[in-house]
Design a protein around this motif. Structure first.
Motif, PDB file in Angstrom:
ATOM      1  N   VAL A 165      54.530 -15.382 -51.627  1.00 41.30           N
ATOM      2  CA  VAL A 165      52.994 -15.430 -51.629  1.00 41.30           C
ATOM      3  C   VAL A 165      52.704 -16.820 -51.696  1.00 41.30           C
ATOM      4  O   VAL A 165      51.614 -17.150 -50.838  1.00 41.30           O
ATOM      5  N   THR A 166      53.004 -17.541 -52.673  1.00 38.07           N
ATOM      6  CA  THR A 166      52.506 -18.801 -52.836  1.00 38.07           C
ATOM      7  C   THR A 166      52.786 -19.685 -51.675  1.00 38.07           C
ATOM      8  O   THR A 166      52.394 -20.554 -51.182  1.00 38.07           O
ATOM      9  N   ARG A 167      53.943 -19.389 -51.149  1.00 39.52           N
ATOM     10  CA  ARG A 167      54.699 -20.241 -49.807  1.00 39.52           C
ATOM     11  C   ARG A 167      53.684 -20.205 -48.752  1.00 39.52           C
ATOM     12  O   ARG A 167      53.356 -20.866 -48.029  1.00 39.52           O
ATOM     13  N   LEU A 168      53.087 -18.910 -48.478  1.00 38.16           N
ATOM     14  CA  LEU A 168      52.355 -18.507 -47.352  1.00 38.16           C
ATOM     15  C   LEU A 168      50.851 -19.084 -47.554  1.00 38.16           C
ATOM     16  O   LEU A 168      50.483 -19.633 -46.648  1.00 38.16           O
ATOM     17  N   LEU A 169      50.399 -19.046 -48.982  1.00 35.15           N
ATOM     18  CA  LEU A 169      49.286 -19.771 -49.061  1.00 35.15           C
ATOM     19  C   LEU A 169      49.400 -21.315 -48.851  1.00 35.15           C
ATOM     20  O   LEU A 169      48.313 -21.854 -48.420  1.00 35.15           O
ATOM     21  N   ASP A 170      50.397 -21.711 -49.277  1.00 34.13           N
ATOM     22  CA  ASP A 170      50.656 -23.100 -49.215  1.00 34.13           C
ATOM     23  C   ASP A 170      50.725 -23.665 -47.789  1.00 34.13           C
ATOM     24  O   ASP A 170      50.358 -24.652 -47.512  1.00 34.13           O
ATOM     25  N   MET A 171      51.163 -22.668 -46.957  1.00 28.24           N
ATOM     26  CA  MET A 171      51.425 -23.129 -45.561  1.00 28.24           C
ATOM     27  C   MET A 171      49.920 -23.094 -44.993  1.00 28.24           C
ATOM     28  O   MET A 171      49.746 -23.839 -43.783  1.00 28.24           O
ATOM     29  N   GLY A 172      48.889 -22.395 -45.421  1.00 25.54           N
ATOM     30  CA  GLY A 172      47.431 -22.352 -44.989  1.00 25.54           C
ATOM     31  C   GLY A 172      47.227 -21.177 -44.569  1.00 25.54           C
ATOM     32  O   GLY A 172      46.186 -21.001 -43.852  1.00 25.54           O
TER      33      GLY A 172
END
Length: 578
Positions: A439-446
């Motif tokens: 989840v946090t990786r996708l949020l970090d991607m934008g």
């Protein structure tokens, strides 16, 4: 008193009696180690050539030496031994002609007052055993071993200590280290019979040892060969540094790569049949300080089973996973580092969904396994066909299910989310260490939080751990400190916790055989969606998922170690829990 077999007593090996051959072949077929069509072909050749049908199977590469040896040991009720079990030196009082040992592929490894222990490749041949018994005046105790291991042991005991690999190396041309900038010279070197045999034996031994990868790495004064077996690298006997250019050029020729290009990385494939198996080798080369490093990923199409239970899905996970998989639209992600089995899990999920009324399209780099009924697209970044570009075309192909090899960038993620919003089920992978980390990786991607919360249905995180060889694993009661540290009692429902340790055997020197999966599965709930909208960190997401009933990867690993599937040390190795 030493026993000597006179040279005059040599006899040619008698043809196989065939008494047990049908049973041995039946065992090989039953175990899935030999195809019926291959057996029929071998029988036709056997009628013309005679001799031993079982020996013909290995000579033709229709069945592996190890599989045949296991079948012979089972049928004849004999022990199966490895050359690693043999002592460093041969029995002092047993002297047999070297030509006799090599001709019949037998070697004595131990002696008693009235006995001699003999390793035999083909115990159906009575003559060698009887001859050794007559020559020594002792009772011969027979054990089965691989022919190649017996030959290596004979060389170690009575020759110059060379193995089969060393014998081949000795026959290489002396100028193997010269002319490395001369492409034609390299091509000639790589086409020499000794080099071809050398590379073949490296690949063959990797297959015999159940390796998933072969690493060929040049250094200043040596060429290192390593096999990755059950996820762990093991260094094996290597050719000399002087053969580096020839060996690497041979691999590149087999993979249809440019042998003149040594400054840039290259990728290729080798399709070949080894030890009765259809193999697909993915070859990757990269330039290093001392030459090109080569890695070959071995994909055994026949041994891959797309079955959730065999992958390690327990009754705790499988119903929840299948429930999410059966949703008509949304995104399901599988996360983990490279080599954690993500792609195999996705293929198993696709096999579950692959019915005549469902259209499935995948875009992969590379296409690892071909599945009938699924449209698989090979991404080719060099011509502009990357994941994002392929996805734009896929959605116009009216699919029901889309599988993306990996979500590498924001553009790919956005198109995947758009596809999920328009009624498609999207499966993909991410490189993260935990389910909450996806989840946090996708949020970090934008990716926009509201889109993420409304499209992601579930995230599976997994690792591969070595599976214990069930026949030889040893149970033990852990210390009170270990029980308390890992809270083992809460998994045991009142019974005393029992862990297991690996015990080496002739077939499994490490005590492990194969791998299984440990996993955690995050399913999207309303509390999790609220946390995503608040951009909560990974720890808060993890805590909420556990409150919603998620069993962590470490907890799954502990449960499997208590069931005897793996060891607690393996679980700690891949999860880094303390």
């Amino acid at each position: 008193m030493s026993a000597v077999l006179p040279e005059s007593e040599f006899h040619p090996a008698p043809p196989g009696t065939g008494e047990h051959e049908a049973h041995i072949c039946a065992v090989l077929v039953e175990r899935g180690r030999l195809k019926e069509t291959d057996l029929a072909r071998a029988r036709r050749l056997h009628e013309e050539s005679g001799g031993s049908l079982v020996a013909l199977l290995t000579r033709l590469g229709l069945a592996s030496e190890r599989d045949v040896a296991e079948a012979i040991a089972t049928v004849l009720d004999l022990p199966l031994k490895s050359s690693k079990d043999a002592p460093e030196s041969p029995p002092e009082n047993i002297q047999l002609p070297l030509r006799f040992l090599k001709q019949h592929h037998v070697v004595p490894i131990a002696e008693g007052e009235n006995t001699v222990e003999l390793l035999v490749a083909d115990p159906q041949e009575d003559y060698p055993v009887q001859a050794v018994g007559l020559a020594t005046g002792r009772t011969v105790q027979v054990a089965v071993a691989l022919r190649s291991e017996i030959d290596d042991l004979i060389e170690r005991y009575y020759g110059q200590g060379r193995s089969a690999l060393g014998t081949i190396v000795e026959s290489l041309s002396e100028d193997g280290s010269r002319g490395e900038d001369d492409v034609e010279h390299l091509r000639d070197l790589a086409s020499e019979a000794p080099v071809i045999r050398l590379v073949n034996i490296i690949i063959q031994r990797a297959v015999e040892g159940r390796a998933s990868d072969i690493h060929i790495e040049p250094f200043e004064n040596r060429l290192k060969v390593r096999y990755r077996i059950d996820g762990v690298l093991h260094e094996v006997e290597s050719p000399p540094a002087s053969s580096t250019a020839a060996v690497i050029s041979r691999v590149k020729i087999m993979a249809k790569l440019n042998i003149a290009e040594r400054r840039l990385p290259q990728d290729g494939r080798i399709m070949l049949r080894v030890q009765g198996k259809e193999l697909d080798l993915r070859v990757s080369t990269v330039p290093t300080a001392h030459g090109e490093s080569v890695v070959m990923r071995i994909l055994d199409r026949e041994s891959v089973v797309f079955d959730f239970k065999k992958l390690g899905f327990t009754d705790h996970f499988l119903p929840r996973f299948l429930k999410v998989l059966e949703l008509p639209h949304g995104i399901m992600l599988v996360t983990g580092p490279t080599g954690s089995g993500k792609t195999t899990t996705l293929y198993t999920a696709l096999s579950q969904l692959n019915t005549p009324d469902v259209k499935i399209i995948t875009v992969e780099d590379p296409v690892e396994y071909q599945i009938e009924g699924i449209n698989q697209i090979q991404a080719k970044a060099q011509i502009g066909l990357d994941f994002a570009q392929a996805l734009r075309s896929i959605v116009r192909q009216d699919p029901d299910v889309i599988m993306i090899g990996e979500m590498r960038d924001l553009e790919t993620a956005k198109i995947a989310i758009q596809s999920a919003l328009t009624g498609h089920l999207v499966l993909s992978t991410l490189h993260t260490n935990s389910a909450a980390g996806g989840v946090t990786r996708l949020l970090d991607m934008g990716v926009d939080d509201y889109l993420l919360a409304s499209t992601v249905n579930g995230i599976l995180a997994q690792r591969l751990v070595r599976r214990l060889d069930a026949e030889h694993a040893q149970a033990y009661t852990p210390s009170p400190e270990v029980i308390q540290q890992y809270q083992l009692e809460r998994y045991c429902e009142g019974r005393t916790p029992q862990l297991y340790r690996p015990m080496p055997s002739a077939l499994t020197p490490t005590g492990y055989f194969g791998r299984t999966t440990i996993m955690e599965f995050l399913t999207m709930t309303e509390p999790l969606r609220r946390l995503i909208m608040q951009h909560a960190d990974e720890l808060k997401l993890q805590a909420q998922a556990q409150a919603d009933g998620m069993r962590t990867m470490f907890e799954d690993g502990v449960a499997k170690s208590l069931d005897g599937l793996t060891t607690i040390e393996e679980v700690l190795r891949v999860t880094q829990e303390s």
